[in-house]
Scaffold this active site. Sequence first.
Site, PDB file in Angstrom:
ATOM      1  N   TYR A 338       0.927  -1.318   0.085  1.00 18.50           N
ATOM      2  CA  TYR A 338       0.011   0.148  -0.064  1.00 18.50           C
ATOM      3  C   TYR A 338       0.889   1.269  -0.105  1.00 18.50           C
ATOM      4  O   TYR A 338       1.868   1.403   0.989  1.00 18.50           O
ATOM      5  CB  TYR A 338      -0.845  -0.025   1.087  1.00 18.50           C
ATOM      6  CG  TYR A 338      -2.245   0.792   1.274  1.00 18.50           C
ATOM      7  CD1 TYR A 338      -2.218   1.804   0.691  1.00 18.50           C
ATOM      8  CD2 TYR A 338      -3.267   0.580   1.858  1.00 18.50           C
ATOM      9  CE1 TYR A 338      -3.288   2.908   0.729  1.00 18.50           C
ATOM     10  CE2 TYR A 338      -4.380   1.310   1.704  1.00 18.50           C
ATOM     11  CZ  TYR A 338      -4.562   2.385   1.095  1.00 18.50           C
ATOM     12  OH  TYR A 338      -5.528   3.262   1.054  1.00 18.50           O
ATOM     13  N   CYS A 339       0.745   2.101  -0.902  1.00 18.98           N
ATOM     14  CA  CYS A 339       1.414   3.306  -1.171  1.00 18.98           C
ATOM     15  C   CYS A 339       2.727   3.095  -1.020  1.00 18.98           C
ATOM     16  O   CYS A 339       3.554   2.538  -1.739  1.00 18.98           O
ATOM     17  CB  CYS A 339       0.846   4.620  -0.106  1.00 18.98           C
ATOM     18  SG  CYS A 339       1.504   6.002  -0.231  1.00 18.98           S
ATOM     19  N   LEU A 340       3.482   3.762  -0.106  1.00 13.98           N
ATOM     20  CA  LEU A 340       5.012   3.588   0.021  1.00 13.98           C
ATOM     21  C   LEU A 340       5.281   2.070   0.301  1.00 13.98           C
ATOM     22  O   LEU A 340       6.554   1.546   0.004  1.00 13.98           O
ATOM     23  CB  LEU A 340       5.480   4.380   1.265  1.00 13.98           C
ATOM     24  CG  LEU A 340       7.126   4.024   1.791  1.00 13.98           C
ATOM     25  CD1 LEU A 340       7.971   4.425   0.599  1.00 13.98           C
ATOM     26  CD2 LEU A 340       7.448   5.173   3.050  1.00 13.98           C
TER      27      LEU A 340
END
Length: 605
Positions: A338-340
């Site tokens: 998720y994301c980073l």
Amino acid sequence: MAKDPADSKDAAAPPTVDATRWAQHMQDIAARSQRLVSDFLARQAADPQVGMSDPLAIGSAFLDMTTQMMASPTKLMEAQLGLWQDYMTLWQTAARRMMGEDDVAPLAQPEKGDRRFKDEAWSENQVFDYIKQSYLLTARWMRHVVNDVEGLDPKTAAKVDFYTRQFVDALAPTNFVATNPEVLRETLESGGENLVKGLEHLLEDLERGKGQLRIQMTDDTAFEVGVNVAATEGKVIYRNELMELIQYSPRTEKVFERPLLVIPPWINKFYIMDLRPKNSLVRWLLDQGHTVFMISWINPDEKLAGKRFEDYMQEGPLTALDIVRKVTGQPTVNAIGYCLGGTLLGATMAYMAAKGDDRITSATHFVTMLDFVEPGDLGVFIDSQTLEMLDRKMAEVGYLDGSEMATTFNMLRANDLIWSFVVNNYLLGKDPFPFDLLYWNSDSTRMPAAMHSFYLHEFYEKNRLKDPGAITLEGVPIDLGKVKVPSYFISTLEDHIAPWRSTYRGVHLYSGPTRFVLSGSGHIAGIINPPNPDKPKYGYFLNSRKPKDPAAWLKGATKNEGSWWPDWQKWVSSFTGPLVEARQPGSKDFPPLEDAPGSYVRIRV
């Protein structure tokens, strides 16, 4: 019809004020204010940043803009003339309304989704309608003027536009007592009690932030991690300096053979994926038959200042892969980032490809940037002067404080995440509403100095991750093009943090098969969007073709109703393996250490 504050029945007979209580209120407020000012001045004297007159280079950006603007005064005069013409037209339409005409079309309307002017008085009361339209015309003029300046480099232009929007949002009439009809009504009806209570809220927020304003967005006492958020049953089965590994208890008699490893971002805490039972992604994954392992990152302090991006890779997903194999007996996993966490997943798979490691069978990227050429509004904070200032700050304490990251993200949606709470908490004097998503949003985390500096410089500033061999991790030059793992990219249409046009570029960086899906809404709501046949929200776009231009992809895409989760489940089912007996958390070699959600997630800034 909205009630005009001037016509309020209560205005003729305001509530009786308890003079003694009022005096005590004001005395307490004065004492707290004096203490806060004294503390603030003491910190300012000791803060080396005070000597930097413009640490974010905002002034220099606007100076460049002014210089270029003065080089073409004709355009400025034309814009000024256009504004005056709009004002004259507004005067005429306002006069017609005051003379009794009902079918006068507004000259300026709020954008769709702008909730600042939802009170009926903004449309039905001629005075407030005039104030609203005057503000909207001026705001539109300001944005047009700064965006129409030629000769600015893209970074300077983006910075000028961003801070102009911040300025325009701050000056909205909704943010002031005298020009907000809802606040005026509340002030008249409560005898000013709302303003006193609002001032108390302001002082409490300043005290909590130790002199810096930390707006309370929700009732923190309404939630407890492990009780009514992050409450899905499971066990922590492993712990090192950077992460705890959670294995969740099965919710089906049979489970898929291949387990699922989830890598959240460490800028936020993992339980955005496990808020409440009805919107918990973790619970839904368990209900589909997945054996779910979740990384829960530490909230680091100065002792972990030297932790590098490589350490997050080695002590995070690579270690987790070892533990999952030993606990389940399965040599491979499906992975979600998720994301980073998705960026880390991509970098890790490139590292694994170079090492001949094939333990990840499929990869899913939630709102993940691998190519940072278009970082959206976050790019405003990425320049040499700003990064130099951040490096100095992090070097002093060993980390970047989570509250600073939170402020940055809140500025990306200032009207929703800053000014709406200023009005509610300080002007209306209301207590924040209990909302689990905002509780999670305020539960920020720190960033280790070494890791965060590398991430900002190498990924955001220099955009090296996309270039083969440009980044070396643990002595290994990595190349995303060597990643052959089937990958699913889910992005969101209104994402201000990871703009979908940037995340879309990731599908062309891997050499394996990729699927790109675009959900409605933003960075969080578009991802945490469980299936709900009764109230389908947002929808998602699909297009099997993947042209280089993201606009061309969207033009050829088909919109589908409801949640994208079932689409992902259908995709990942090709990689799950057959059904086997459900697995309980832990094993003989890795007995449970404690109940989920563990200890690391409870460390608050």
